[in-house]
Design a protein around this motif. Structure first.
Motif, PDB file in Angstrom:
ATOM      1  N   LEU A 139      12.854   1.421  -6.663  1.00 34.87           N
ATOM      2  CA  LEU A 139      11.463   1.170  -6.286  1.00 34.87           C
ATOM      3  C   LEU A 139      10.727   0.414  -7.371  1.00 34.87           C
ATOM      4  O   LEU A 139      11.040   0.547  -8.543  1.00 34.87           O
ATOM      5  CB  LEU A 139      10.757   2.508  -6.045  1.00 34.87           C
ATOM      6  CG  LEU A 139      11.206   3.268  -4.799  1.00 34.87           C
ATOM      7  CD1 LEU A 139      10.719   4.695  -4.851  1.00 34.87           C
ATOM      8  CD2 LEU A 139      10.671   2.579  -3.554  1.00 34.87           C
ATOM      9  N   ARG A 157       5.196  -0.010 -10.408  1.00 35.61           N
ATOM     10  CA  ARG A 157       3.754  -0.124 -10.568  1.00 35.61           C
ATOM     11  C   ARG A 157       3.118   1.107 -11.248  1.00 35.61           C
ATOM     12  O   ARG A 157       2.176   0.972 -12.007  1.00 35.61           O
ATOM     13  CB  ARG A 157       3.198  -0.360  -9.164  1.00 35.61           C
ATOM     14  CG  ARG A 157       1.873   0.105  -8.977  1.00 35.61           C
ATOM     15  CD  ARG A 157       1.230  -0.359  -7.702  1.00 35.61           C
ATOM     16  NE  ARG A 157      -0.152  -0.305  -8.026  1.00 35.61           N
ATOM     17  CZ  ARG A 157      -0.967  -1.334  -8.043  1.00 35.61           C
ATOM     18  NH1 ARG A 157      -0.555  -2.489  -7.646  1.00 35.61           N
ATOM     19  NH2 ARG A 157      -2.202  -1.215  -8.427  1.00 35.61           N
ATOM     20  N   GLY A 201       0.793  -1.228   0.000  1.00 34.87           N
ATOM     21  CA  GLY A 201       0.000   0.000   0.000  1.00 34.87           C
ATOM     22  C   GLY A 201       0.822   1.272   0.000  1.00 34.87           C
ATOM     23  O   GLY A 201       0.297   2.349  -0.231  1.00 34.87           O
ATOM     24  N   PHE A 202       2.130   1.154   0.242  1.00 32.53           N
ATOM     25  CA  PHE A 202       2.961   2.353   0.257  1.00 32.53           C
ATOM     26  C   PHE A 202       3.542   2.625  -1.120  1.00 32.53           C
ATOM     27  O   PHE A 202       3.974   1.708  -1.807  1.00 32.53           O
ATOM     28  CB  PHE A 202       4.084   2.236   1.283  1.00 32.53           C
ATOM     29  CG  PHE A 202       3.578   2.443   2.669  1.00 32.53           C
ATOM     30  CD1 PHE A 202       3.551   3.720   3.224  1.00 32.53           C
ATOM     31  CD2 PHE A 202       3.076   1.388   3.397  1.00 32.53           C
ATOM     32  CE1 PHE A 202       3.043   3.913   4.494  1.00 32.53           C
ATOM     33  CE2 PHE A 202       2.557   1.586   4.668  1.00 32.53           C
ATOM     34  CZ  PHE A 202       2.550   2.851   5.216  1.00 32.53           C
ATOM     35  N   ARG A 203       3.508   3.893  -1.512  1.00 33.82           N
ATOM     36  CA  ARG A 203       4.052   4.303  -2.801  1.00 33.82           C
ATOM     37  C   ARG A 203       4.947   5.520  -2.575  1.00 33.82           C
ATOM     38  O   ARG A 203       4.710   6.295  -1.658  1.00 33.82           O
ATOM     39  CB  ARG A 203       2.935   4.733  -3.766  1.00 33.82           C
ATOM     40  CG  ARG A 203       1.717   3.840  -3.790  1.00 33.82           C
ATOM     41  CD  ARG A 203       1.766   2.844  -4.924  1.00 33.82           C
ATOM     42  NE  ARG A 203       0.620   1.965  -4.915  1.00 33.82           N
ATOM     43  CZ  ARG A 203       0.595   0.755  -4.364  1.00 33.82           C
ATOM     44  NH1 ARG A 203       1.660   0.274  -3.743  1.00 33.82           N
ATOM     45  NH2 ARG A 203      -0.490   0.013  -4.413  1.00 33.82           N
ATOM     46  N   PHE A 204       5.901   5.674  -3.459  1.00 29.59           N
ATOM     47  CA  PHE A 204       6.696   6.901  -3.456  1.00 29.59           C
ATOM     48  C   PHE A 204       6.038   7.850  -4.453  1.00 29.59           C
ATOM     49  O   PHE A 204       6.160   7.681  -5.661  1.00 29.59           O
ATOM     50  CB  PHE A 204       8.129   6.564  -3.877  1.00 29.59           C
ATOM     51  CG  PHE A 204       9.088   7.735  -3.809  1.00 29.59           C
ATOM     52  CD1 PHE A 204       9.236   8.465  -2.646  1.00 29.59           C
ATOM     53  CD2 PHE A 204       9.852   8.092  -4.914  1.00 29.59           C
ATOM     54  CE1 PHE A 204      10.123   9.536  -2.574  1.00 29.59           C
ATOM     55  CE2 PHE A 204      10.742   9.166  -4.852  1.00 29.59           C
ATOM     56  CZ  PHE A 204      10.876   9.887  -3.678  1.00 29.59           C
TER      57      PHE A 204
END
Lengths: 134, 134
Positions: free
Chosen positions: A59, A62, A11-14
């Motif tokens: 990273l 996605r 659920g974490f994105r940069f």
């Protein structure tokens, strides 16, 4: 701390803002200050064609968006122009540079340039859907 | 590991997909398995009015979106209906529930219900701009 591509919890994105990229990541990089999480690798960007870049990212990809630092490569040793040629083509600026301002002080902290990748040799390359924000 | 609101490095956001929320966070919660980073607090949601909820979040509210787990509260001890009344109003479902499928297997793993907050007492409350996705 450096970041492996598998270490973000679900659920974490940069998803940094331009202000965070310039005001935190770039300015600390330039001033050689510590960055809490080294998520942006330094690479020689123009040594690669755009489709080779995703593999260089720390990273996961996605969102089809990748972040890199790159030292400027001059076209001529004593000139100011940037060398933006790669093996298969070249990057060319498009549109107007966008001002990036600090929200609280409204001071301009940088500019965002948008570039498009052209396959082939300038000025006869074919435009592609690869975009870069510098 | 539990998360404090100040501990995300710059540029990182919690932007989970519905598949991640159900397939990872909710299912591990229900099965009492370990969650890598406890970013979603368990609260009694209907004890609060919507404007009191942001303060209960573990994560900063930059995107005006907050995440909570809440045990279901039945309207009547032996019934199936959910109690959705708060002090100042009530939550009411709107639109059609959306199927959430697992991308790789296409199996339906859950449904997403959208609710709107009404101030006042049902059925005479006034609609607001507070939305909830359950």
């Amino acid at each position: 701390m450096q970041m492996g591509s598998s270490s973000l919890p679900p659920g974490f994105r940069f998803h940094p803002t331009d202000e965070e990229l310039i005001g935190y990541y770039l300015s600390r990089k330039v001033e050689r200050l510590e960055i809490e999480l080294e998520v942006i690798p330094v690479i020689e960007l123009y040594k690669f064609d755009p489709w080779e870049l995703p593999d260089k990212s720390f990273l996961p990809n996605r969102d089809l968006e990748w972040f890199f630092f790159c030292p400027k490569d001059k076209k001529y040793p004593n000139g100011f122009r940037t060398n933006r040629a790669t093996k298969a083509g070249y990057w060319k600026a498009t549109g107007k540079d966008r001002k990036i301002t600090c929200k609280s002080s409204r001071v301009i902290i940088g500019y965002r340039k948008t570039l498009v990748f052209y396959e082939g040799r300038a000025p006869l390359g074919d435009g592609t859907n690869w975009f870069m924000h510098e």
